[in-house]
Design a protein around this motif. Structure first.
Motif, PDB file in Angstrom:
ATOM      1  N   ASP A 197      41.657  10.772  14.961  1.00 20.19           N
ATOM      2  CA  ASP A 197      42.036  11.854  15.882  1.00 20.19           C
ATOM      3  C   ASP A 197      40.793  12.345  16.588  1.00 20.19           C
ATOM      4  N   GLN A 198      40.639  11.983  17.839  1.00 18.42           N
ATOM      5  CA  GLN A 198      39.457  12.345  18.599  1.00 18.42           C
ATOM      6  C   GLN A 198      39.786  13.328  19.727  1.00 18.42           C
ATOM      7  N   GLN A 199      40.807  14.152  19.505  1.00 20.64           N
ATOM      8  CA  GLN A 199      41.196  15.091  20.539  1.00 20.64           C
ATOM      9  C   GLN A 199      40.036  16.027  20.915  1.00 20.64           C
ATOM     10  N   ARG A 200      39.266  16.456  19.926  1.00 23.44           N
ATOM     11  CA  ARG A 200      38.154  17.361  20.230  1.00 23.44           C
ATOM     12  C   ARG A 200      37.151  16.678  21.154  1.00 23.44           C
ATOM     13  N   GLN A 201      36.853  15.412  20.892  1.00 21.11           N
ATOM     14  CA  GLN A 201      35.913  14.700  21.744  1.00 21.11           C
ATOM     15  C   GLN A 201      36.486  14.480  23.137  1.00 21.11           C
ATOM     16  N   ARG A 202      37.767  14.206  23.229  1.00 29.96           N
ATOM     17  CA  ARG A 202      38.374  14.035  24.552  1.00 29.96           C
ATOM     18  C   ARG A 202      38.304  15.339  25.352  1.00 29.96           C
ATOM     19  N   ASP A 203      38.559  16.463  24.693  1.00 35.57           N
ATOM     20  CA  ASP A 203      38.450  17.761  25.371  1.00 35.57           C
ATOM     21  C   ASP A 203      37.020  17.998  25.842  1.00 35.57           C
ATOM     22  N   ALA A 204      36.050  17.597  25.010  1.00 28.15           N
ATOM     23  CA  ALA A 204      34.647  17.778  25.387  1.00 28.15           C
ATOM     24  C   ALA A 204      34.282  16.923  26.597  1.00 28.15           C
ATOM     25  N   LEU A 205      34.807  15.705  26.663  1.00 27.12           N
ATOM     26  CA  LEU A 205      34.527  14.831  27.804  1.00 27.12           C
ATOM     27  C   LEU A 205      35.110  15.395  29.088  1.00 27.12           C
ATOM     28  N   LEU A 206      36.315  15.950  29.025  1.00 23.41           N
ATOM     29  CA  LEU A 206      36.908  16.581  30.211  1.00 23.41           C
ATOM     30  C   LEU A 206      36.091  17.796  30.637  1.00 23.41           C
ATOM     31  N   TRP A 207      35.630  18.580  29.668  1.00 25.47           N
ATOM     32  CA  TRP A 207      34.802  19.735  29.994  1.00 25.47           C
ATOM     33  C   TRP A 207      33.503  19.285  30.646  1.00 25.47           C
ATOM     34  N   ASN A 208      32.879  18.216  30.112  1.00 21.48           N
ATOM     35  CA  ASN A 208      31.649  17.686  30.697  1.00 21.48           C
ATOM     36  C   ASN A 208      31.853  17.268  32.148  1.00 21.48           C
ATOM     37  N   ALA A 209      32.984  16.625  32.420  1.00 25.93           N
ATOM     38  CA  ALA A 209      33.260  16.156  33.789  1.00 25.93           C
ATOM     39  C   ALA A 209      33.404  17.320  34.759  1.00 25.93           C
TER      40      ALA A 209
END
Length: 542
Positions: A197-209
């Motif tokens: 479950d990498q939802q936290r990392q996916r949210d972080a990548l969207l925030w970075n973008a």
């Protein structure tokens, strides 16, 4: 004769020498350099115990079991390492092996073993003979009853000190099978858990973008299709000059499209496996498979932040790819319901999904199509009615015979080429669909490349993934766009798959803080940097 040898005064010294020789041979095959001596020291306590005089039958039996089990662990450890080194030029704790194990189901493991049946059977037979020999010699050495003389006691005492020192030194101790393999299993389990479950990392990548100011610089609607395939070597595509007509439809499209279609002649993957390759591709070559996401970017996250609607459609059943990349998309379609190498799900089934996405009214669309391509088993990557490669000898078969490639490998090459032939129809149709549904008054682009290559008798007599040969990294890379032609000079530039994101960003007209135009193969400012590969590649422009 055997009994007379057992009873002779030379039986135990000779058996001990042979036993030490067999063990040392297995260590030499499995390890390199100083590691051979380190592992030998770790195995030494079991051998020293054999020389200790024991008269009680019960304790001799205990010693036989304990020493035998210990030496078998070392032999099995050596066998696994030898197999990985000879087949993949990889260590058990390398990223390639750990990712493959963490991403493999029990069913896939059985199928893999079946696909490597001949090689595994030979190694298994050799291992059985080696184990039988070791156990036989061990039973002879286990009969020591005579007392140790003073020089022997001093020698054994010094060797025991050496063994204690070896076990006390962590870099040495970690290679003992009883230490190494539990730690290895924990690493594989932790890697698999991190993918769950990498939802936290996916949210972080969207925030970075969003924080990087990702934006669309075009003036109208935009449609971009990225077709990713698996295990396709450009050396087996007639589009790249292969003697067998494996890609007639792509050849025809290149003739029709002219300078709107670009064939990158010197394209390379920098990873021999899918998970690591896609991690590099989508992170612009800055993120490994298990690195944190802080201050990194992902192509799909940037596209979404710039207003693209993203589709991911796949013929893979892959937890790692799904969690790391696919779930960043707005729409996800995984059509493969037959996981494993024996799954016969065909890539052509994705074409309907692609057309559905292309007809969506969203003004900006990025569609990622992930194909199985020519992933082993090759014979399952094309339908039964697909045309095959003639069994009669042709120039390719004759060349393989001249190079000493065995018959089974030549048959694998024909099955692989047949898979490439079917793959050609799917890839070509994906381009036709993209062209057909190009938005009016806007831009459309299409990009195709493979995650890594495949060795099918190109450099060595092997069929499959190959980290140790150039064939494991040679890939196709094709571009098409509606309207503006490509600069023909770009076709001759070396191309890295882990830099493909920079080129894809141009096709999508994306801008953000930190864009590297010198890594975009279409840009006049492109500067090539040779990657470090595990294979001996000295030139990347051929």
């Amino acid at each position: 004769m055997l009994e007379s040898f057992r009873a002779s005064r030379w039986s135990r010294p000779v058996a001990a020498a042979l036993l030490c020789g067999l063990l040392l041979l297995s260590f030499v095959l499995a390890h390199e350099g100083r590691r051979i001596a380190q592992v030998a020291v770790l195995a030494l306590p079991a051998l020293l115990w054999l020389r200790w005089p024991v008269t009680a039958p019960r304790w001799r039996r205990v010693r036989l079991v304990v020493v035998g089990a210990t030496l078998l662990l070392f032999l099995l450890d050596s066998a696994v390492r030898t197999f990985l080194q000879s087949s993949y030029r990889a260590l058990p704790d390398s990223a390639l092996v750990l990712a493959a194990v963490a991403n493999t189901t029990p069913r896939e493991a059985v199928e893999y073993a079946a696909s490597q049946g001949a090689w595994l059977a030979g190694l298994g037979a050799l291992l059985v003979v080696l184990i039988a020999g070791v156990l036989g010699l061990l039973s002879i050495c286990n009969r020591h009853e005579s007392a140790l003389r003073r020089p022997e006691r001093w020698a054994i005492a010094l060797l025991v000190l050496l063994c204690v020192a070896g076990l006390a030194i962590k870099p040495w101790r970690r290679h003992h099978p009883l230490v190494y393999w539990p730690a290895w299993a924990a690493s594989a389990s932790a890697l698999k858990q991190s993918w769950s479950d990498q939802q936290r990392q996916r949210d972080a990548l969207l925030w970075n973008a969003r924080a990087a100011g990702a934006r669309f610089t075009g003036t109208g609607p935009s449609t971009v299709v990225l077709v990713l395939t698996d295990s396709v070597n450009r050396d087996n595509m007639s589009l790249y000059g292969y003697a067998r007509p494996t890609t007639p439809q792509l050849v025809a499209l290149r003739q029709d499209e002219g300078d709107r279609m670009l064939t990158l002649r010197h394209a390379w993957s920098v990873e021999p496996g899918t998970v690591a390759s896609l991690s590099g591709l989508f992170s612009f070559g800055t993120r490994d498979a298990d690195d944190p996401v802080d201050r990194t970017h992902h192509v799909l996250a940037l596209a979404r932040a710039a207003g693209y609607r993203v589709w991911w459609m796949s013929n893979h059943d892959d937890t790692a790819i799904e969690q790391q990349h696919a779930r960043l998309a707005d729409s996800l379609e995984m059509i493969n319901r037959e996981p494993g190498r024996s799954g016969a799900s065909l890539d052509g089934e994705l074409l309907d999904c692609l057309e559905e996405a292309l007809t969506d009214p969203a003004p900006r669309k990025l569609v990622v199509v992930h194909l199985l391509g020519a992933h082993p088993h090759y014979r399952l990557r094309a339908p039964a009615h697909a045309p095959g490669i003639a069994v009669a000898a042709d120039s390719v078969d004759a060349e393989m015979v001249e190079e000493g490639r065995p018959a089974w490998l030549r048959a694998s090459r024909r099955a692989y080429d047949r898979a490439i032939g079917y793959h050609d129809t799917v890839v070509a149709e994906s381009l036709r669909l993209t062209r057909r549904h190009a938005p009016q008054g806007g831009d459309a682009a299409w990009m195709f490349l493979s995650d890594h290559g495949q060795e099918v008798g190109h450099d060595i007599s092997h069929a499959g993934h190959s980290p140790g040969t150039p064939a494991g990294y040679r890939i196709p890379a094709l571009l098409w766009r509606h309207g503006a032609p490509f600069d023909a000079q770009a076709a001759g530039r070396p191309f890295r798959a882990d830099w493909a994101g920079w080129t894809l960003a141009e096709l999508m007209a994306l801008e953000w803080r930190g864009v590297r135009r010198d890594r975009n193969v279409l840009d006049p400012r492109y500067v090539w940097e040779a990657p470090r590969l595990a294979a001996p590649v000295t030139r990347f422009d051929q």
